[in-house]
Design a protein around this motif. Structure first.
Motif, mmCIF file in Angstrom:
data_model
loop_
_atom_site.group_PDB
_atom_site.id
_atom_site.type_symbol
_atom_site.label_atom_id
_atom_site.label_comp_id
_atom_site.label_asym_id
_atom_site.label_seq_id
_atom_site.Cartn_x
_atom_site.Cartn_y
_atom_site.Cartn_z
ATOM 1 N N HIS A 99 0.822 -1.215 0.000
ATOM 2 C CA HIS A 99 0.000 0.000 0.000
ATOM 3 C C HIS A 99 0.853 1.261 0.000
ATOM 4 C CE1 HIS A 99 -3.815 -2.192 1.668
ATOM 5 N NE2 HIS A 99 -3.505 -2.521 0.421
ATOM 6 N N GLU A 100 2.126 1.139 0.359
ATOM 7 C CA GLU A 100 3.020 2.290 0.269
ATOM 8 C C GLU A 100 3.373 2.607 -1.175
ATOM 9 O OE1 GLU A 100 6.419 1.455 2.590
ATOM 10 O OE2 GLU A 100 5.389 1.603 4.530
ATOM 11 N N CYS A 101 3.108 1.686 -2.079
ATOM 12 C CA CYS A 101 3.445 1.865 -3.488
ATOM 13 C C CYS A 101 2.157 1.958 -4.296
ATOM 14 C CB CYS A 101 4.289 0.695 -4.001
ATOM 15 S SG CYS A 101 5.736 0.351 -2.981
ATOM 16 N N PRO A 102 2.039 2.939 -5.185
ATOM 17 C CA PRO A 102 0.805 3.079 -5.972
ATOM 18 C C PRO A 102 0.670 1.968 -7.004
ATOM 19 C CG PRO A 102 2.468 4.630 -6.733
ATOM 20 C CD PRO A 102 3.044 3.964 -5.515
ATOM 21 N N ARG A 103 -0.557 1.725 -7.397
ATOM 22 C CA ARG A 103 -0.819 0.771 -8.463
ATOM 23 C C ARG A 103 -0.536 1.427 -9.811
ATOM 24 N NH1 ARG A 103 -4.184 -3.670 -7.354
ATOM 25 N NH2 ARG A 103 -4.978 -3.561 -9.491
ATOM 26 N N ASN A 104 0.083 0.670 -10.672
ATOM 27 C CA ASN A 104 0.370 1.143 -12.025
ATOM 28 C C ASN A 104 -0.869 0.891 -12.887
ATOM 29 O OD1 ASN A 104 1.313 1.697 -14.590
ATOM 30 N ND2 ASN A 104 3.296 0.710 -14.249
ATOM 31 N N ARG A 142 5.082 -3.285 -8.017
ATOM 32 C CA ARG A 142 4.661 -1.975 -7.514
ATOM 33 C C ARG A 142 5.837 -1.188 -6.923
ATOM 34 N NH1 ARG A 142 -1.104 -2.873 -4.521
ATOM 35 N NH2 ARG A 142 -0.812 -0.629 -4.182
ATOM 36 N N PRO A 143 6.638 -1.750 -6.017
ATOM 37 C CA PRO A 143 7.810 -0.977 -5.548
ATOM 38 C C PRO A 143 8.845 -0.738 -6.653
ATOM 39 C CG PRO A 143 7.835 -3.200 -4.640
ATOM 40 C CD PRO A 143 6.502 -3.015 -5.281
ATOM 41 N N ILE A 144 8.941 -1.652 -7.622
ATOM 42 C CA ILE A 144 9.875 -1.434 -8.733
ATOM 43 C C ILE A 144 9.446 -0.228 -9.557
ATOM 44 C CG2 ILE A 144 10.805 -2.440 -10.850
ATOM 45 C CD1 ILE A 144 10.570 -5.177 -9.544
ATOM 46 N N PHE A 147 10.092 2.967 -7.618
ATOM 47 C CA PHE A 147 11.514 3.305 -7.545
ATOM 48 C C PHE A 147 11.996 3.937 -8.851
ATOM 49 C CE2 PHE A 147 15.947 2.006 -8.288
ATOM 50 C CZ PHE A 147 16.560 2.616 -7.207
ATOM 51 N N VAL A 148 11.603 3.371 -9.972
ATOM 52 C CA VAL A 148 12.004 3.930 -11.264
ATOM 53 C C VAL A 148 11.392 5.312 -11.449
ATOM 54 C CG1 VAL A 148 11.902 3.602 -13.755
ATOM 55 C CG2 VAL A 148 12.325 1.649 -12.267
ATOM 56 N N ASP A 158 19.706 8.245 -3.924
ATOM 57 C CA ASP A 158 20.556 8.321 -2.736
ATOM 58 C C ASP A 158 20.675 6.948 -2.100
ATOM 59 O OD1 ASP A 158 18.416 8.204 -0.373
ATOM 60 O OD2 ASP A 158 17.615 9.472 -1.982
ATOM 61 N N VAL A 159 21.630 6.805 -1.226
ATOM 62 C CA VAL A 159 21.923 5.503 -0.625
ATOM 63 C C VAL A 159 20.750 4.991 0.190
ATOM 64 C CG1 VAL A 159 23.460 4.272 0.965
ATOM 65 C CG2 VAL A 159 24.395 5.990 -0.591
ATOM 66 N N ASP A 160 20.121 5.835 0.958
ATOM 67 C CA ASP A 160 19.004 5.388 1.794
ATOM 68 C C ASP A 160 17.847 4.867 0.939
ATOM 69 O OD1 ASP A 160 20.398 6.076 4.049
ATOM 70 O OD2 ASP A 160 19.487 8.072 4.223
ATOM 71 N N THR A 161 17.551 5.544 -0.153
ATOM 72 C CA THR A 161 16.460 5.100 -1.036
ATOM 73 C C THR A 161 16.801 3.759 -1.672
ATOM 74 O OG1 THR A 161 15.856 7.388 -1.508
ATOM 75 C CG2 THR A 161 15.072 5.699 -3.037
#
Length: 301
Positions: A99-104, A142-144, A147-148, A158-161
């Motif tokens: 749920h932290e990542c939106p649906r494509n 979804r997280p991929i 991220f892109v 950045d390193v943390d991301t």
């Protein structure tokens, strides 16, 4: 044969055969002027090069590279120390990751449904399991995608991301692998008659078997004991029914015998009464005959 040369105080080991091939190629593709030292390779030398390239007994293979975890790497990716195939997420945790990542809107997440055809119960069960795996894999995109998207928008990573993204993907992939492990355990237990799935728990030895051998033995012994007890109860129940039927038959036989005896006694009594009645009737007739004869005699007199 190898040669060792020193360059800037560093020792470099050269393969003589490769060095020879490089020299021949340089001579072949070098200066256009023909000199004895720069002459193109002879036919014999060309044959040697082709033979080495076409040798069926030689196979080029990338060297195996091993990564040994170190404290900083383990701190950055702590999931690597857990059992990758036995590290399931509960439903709430899995949903929080997704749920932290939106649906494509351009991506399909639902697996293709099964056609409306005649399929066996086992086939439907396996299809449901494979669809669940496909659905979980689709959620990994979804997280991929996010991220892109963030990388394109900010034009930097950045390193943390990057570490957060790596940990998220590692956790979700491990969850899918653990779900497959549980599915395999359920299928094996269903086929072997075990009601529960005694799978090895996280923290087991590396490459531990799918099922816990101790629990399998325990469940097997318990199942055998239950089947034996059920057979004994069935035998006792059947024996009780058989004894009851025999007692009923004996009681019915005695009742029938008593009825027969009673009927026989009754018939004998009726027969005796009828015989006495007939005897009395004969005596009465005889008396009437004698009386009639006497009267006749009196009239004759």
């Amino acid at each position: 044969m190898n040669n060792t040369i020193t360059f800037n105080n560093d020792k470099i080991v050269l393969d003589t055969n490769k060095l020879k091939r490089l020299t021949i190629l340089e001579q072949h593709h070098g200066s256009t002027s023909v000199h004895p030292a720069d002459a193109p390779p002879t036919a014999h030398e060309d044959t040697d090069i082709e033979d080495e390239d076409d040798d069926p007994n030689l196979t080029e293979q990338a060297p195996t590279t091993l990564l040994t975890p170190y404290p900083a790497l383990v701190n950055a990716l702590p999931g690597m120390t857990k059992d990758f195939f036995r590290n399931s997420l509960d439903d709430d945790t899995r949903r929080s990751f997704l749920h932290e990542c939106p649906r494509n809107t351009s991506r399909q997440y639902a697996p293709p449904p099964l056609n409306d055809i005649e399929v066996s119960a086992q086939g439907q069960r396996i299809d449901r399991q494979l669809r669940d795996i496909q659905y979980r894999l689709s959620g990994l995109t979804r997280p991929i995608d996010l991220f892109v998207h963030d990388t394109i928008r900010t034009n930097k990573v950045d390193v943390d991301t990057a570490l957060r993204f790596a940990n998220t993907i590692h956790t979700l992939v491990s969850d899918v692998a653990s779900f497959i492990t549980q599915t395999r355990s359920d299928n094996i237990c269903r086929d072997t008659g075990l009601k529960n799935a005694p799978a090895n728990t996280p923290g087991s030895l590396p490459n531990a078997p799918l099922l816990d051998a101790g629990k399998v033995l325990e469940y097997t012994q318990l199942s055998q004991a239950l089947r034996k007890a059920a057979r004994n109860r069935s035998t006792q129940k059947n024996s009780g029914k058989s004894g009851g039927r025999q007692q009923q038959k004996s009681s019915d036989f005695r009742t029938t015998k008593q009825l027969d005896e009673t009927s026989s006694d009754k018939r004998r009594g009726d027969s005796g009464n009828q015989s006495g009645f007939q005897k009395g009737k004969k005596k009465s007739g005889k008396k009437r005959s004698n009386s009639s004869n006497n009267n006749n005699h009196d009239e004759d007199q």
